[in-house]
Design a protein around this motif. Structure first.
Motif, PDB file in Angstrom:
ATOM      1  N   THR A  52       0.832  -1.368  -0.181  1.00  0.00           N
ATOM      2  CA  THR A  52      -0.104   0.033   0.162  1.00  0.00           C
ATOM      3  C   THR A  52       1.021   1.171   0.015  1.00  0.00           C
ATOM      4  OG1 THR A  52      -1.675  -1.122   1.162  1.00  0.00           O
ATOM      5  CG2 THR A  52      -1.765   1.156   1.438  1.00  0.00           C
ATOM      6  N   TYR A  53       0.666   2.212  -0.672  1.00  0.00           N
ATOM      7  CA  TYR A  53       1.224   3.526  -0.735  1.00  0.00           C
ATOM      8  C   TYR A  53       0.545   4.694  -0.294  1.00  0.00           C
ATOM      9  CZ  TYR A  53       0.097   3.730  -5.786  1.00  0.00           C
ATOM     10  OH  TYR A  53      -0.571   3.489  -6.804  1.00  0.00           O
ATOM     11  N   VAL A  54       1.016   5.506   0.450  1.00  0.00           N
ATOM     12  CA  VAL A  54       0.213   6.672   0.907  1.00  0.00           C
ATOM     13  C   VAL A  54       0.615   7.919   0.576  1.00  0.00           C
ATOM     14  CG1 VAL A  54      -0.725   7.795   2.975  1.00  0.00           C
ATOM     15  CG2 VAL A  54      -0.421   5.244   3.107  1.00  0.00           C
ATOM     16  N   VAL A  55       0.041   8.755   0.173  1.00  0.00           N
ATOM     17  CA  VAL A  55       0.451  10.184  -0.332  1.00  0.00           C
ATOM     18  C   VAL A  55      -0.311  10.885   0.501  1.00  0.00           C
ATOM     19  CG1 VAL A  55       1.216   9.724  -2.481  1.00  0.00           C
ATOM     20  CG2 VAL A  55      -1.283  10.229  -2.212  1.00  0.00           C
ATOM     21  N   THR A  56       0.102  12.314   0.742  1.00  0.00           N
ATOM     22  CA  THR A  56      -0.587  13.168   1.386  1.00  0.00           C
ATOM     23  C   THR A  56      -0.946  14.494   0.550  1.00  0.00           C
ATOM     24  OG1 THR A  56      -0.780  14.633   3.246  1.00  0.00           O
ATOM     25  CG2 THR A  56       1.510  14.378   2.118  1.00  0.00           C
ATOM     26  N   ASP A  73      -9.865  14.441  -9.599  1.00  0.00           N
ATOM     27  CA  ASP A  73      -8.651  13.954 -10.177  1.00  0.00           C
ATOM     28  C   ASP A  73      -8.059  12.956  -9.123  1.00  0.00           C
ATOM     29  OD1 ASP A  73      -9.110  15.318 -12.414  1.00  0.00           O
ATOM     30  OD2 ASP A  73      -7.392  16.992 -11.971  1.00  0.00           O
ATOM     31  N   ILE A  74      -8.037  13.350  -7.772  1.00  0.00           N
ATOM     32  CA  ILE A  74      -7.490  12.425  -6.749  1.00  0.00           C
ATOM     33  C   ILE A  74      -8.463  11.226  -6.512  1.00  0.00           C
ATOM     34  CG2 ILE A  74      -6.993  12.191  -4.136  1.00  0.00           C
ATOM     35  CD1 ILE A  74      -6.233  15.364  -4.401  1.00  0.00           C
ATOM     36  N   ALA A  75      -9.590  11.339  -6.726  1.00  0.00           N
ATOM     37  CA  ALA A  75     -10.613  10.190  -6.772  1.00  0.00           C
ATOM     38  C   ALA A  75     -10.358   9.305  -7.825  1.00  0.00           C
ATOM     39  CB  ALA A  75     -11.973  10.885  -6.492  1.00  0.00           C
ATOM     40  N   GLU A  82      -5.706   0.769  -6.986  1.00  0.00           N
ATOM     41  CA  GLU A  82      -6.510   0.298  -5.544  1.00  0.00           C
ATOM     42  C   GLU A  82      -5.482   0.299  -4.262  1.00  0.00           C
ATOM     43  OE1 GLU A  82      -5.290  -3.277  -7.794  1.00  0.00           O
ATOM     44  OE2 GLU A  82      -6.541  -1.646  -8.096  1.00  0.00           O
ATOM     45  N   ALA A  83      -4.139   0.264  -4.438  1.00  0.00           N
ATOM     46  CA  ALA A  83      -2.974   0.491  -3.229  1.00  0.00           C
ATOM     47  C   ALA A  83      -3.086   1.737  -2.780  1.00  0.00           C
ATOM     48  CB  ALA A  83      -1.945  -0.385  -3.590  1.00  0.00           C
ATOM     49  N   LEU A  84      -3.537   2.789  -3.505  1.00  0.00           N
ATOM     50  CA  LEU A  84      -3.254   4.183  -3.103  1.00  0.00           C
ATOM     51  C   LEU A  84      -4.067   4.804  -2.014  1.00  0.00           C
ATOM     52  CD1 LEU A  84      -1.880   6.965  -3.789  1.00  0.00           C
ATOM     53  CD2 LEU A  84      -3.844   7.547  -5.503  1.00  0.00           C
ATOM     54  N   ARG A  85      -3.763   5.131  -0.922  1.00  0.00           N
ATOM     55  CA  ARG A  85      -4.179   5.979   0.199  1.00  0.00           C
ATOM     56  C   ARG A  85      -3.936   7.531  -0.025  1.00  0.00           C
ATOM     57  NH1 ARG A  85      -6.104   1.758  -0.830  1.00  0.00           N
ATOM     58  NH2 ARG A  85      -6.286  -0.140   0.466  1.00  0.00           N
ATOM     59  N   VAL A  86      -4.852   8.184   0.442  1.00  0.00           N
ATOM     60  CA  VAL A  86      -4.593   9.555   0.509  1.00  0.00           C
ATOM     61  C   VAL A  86      -4.695  10.053   1.738  1.00  0.00           C
ATOM     62  CG1 VAL A  86      -5.166  12.011  -0.118  1.00  0.00           C
ATOM     63  CG2 VAL A  86      -5.211  10.164  -1.935  1.00  0.00           C
TER      64      VAL A  86
END
Length: 103
Positions: A52-56, A73-75, A82-86
């Motif tokens: 999983t990778y997380v961006v802020t 755009d972020i959505a 699917e592994a992206l988390r904000v």
């Protein structure tokens, strides 16, 4: 970073193939035949456990509330990956002693 997810998926696929053929050696042609490894449900499940990778984007909450195109755009990025988390800051208004406070 995006290739790490695919590498884990390929590894899970190859491990599954090796487990199915544990009694016999895997032939060179079969070991390199990775067509459809991304479609393997087992491989996807294994990758979901490991990657999983997380961006802020601290203002994503405000953008989403105001229905700005940047939030859309972020959505879209989250739907495609699917592994992206904000991670973002969410402000909550509370009523204390008749006054509105933002937290």
């Amino acid at each position: 970073m995006m290739y790490y997810q695919k590498a884990l998926m390929l590894q899970a696929y190859l491990e599954r193939v090796a487990a199915q053929d544990s009694e016999a050696a895997i032939s060179q042609s079969k070991a390199t035949d990775t067509q459809g490894f991304e479609l393997s449900l087992e491989a996807r499940a294994q990758v979901d456990l490991k990657f999983t990778y997380v961006v802020t984007c601290e203002i994503y909450g405000k953008q989403k509330e105001k229905q700005k195109p940047e939030a859309a755009d972020i959505a879209l990025l989250m739907q495609r990956n699917e592994a992206l988390r904000v991670a973002f800051i969410d402000e909550v208004e509370t009523l204390i002693d008749g006054k509105v406070h933002e937290e």
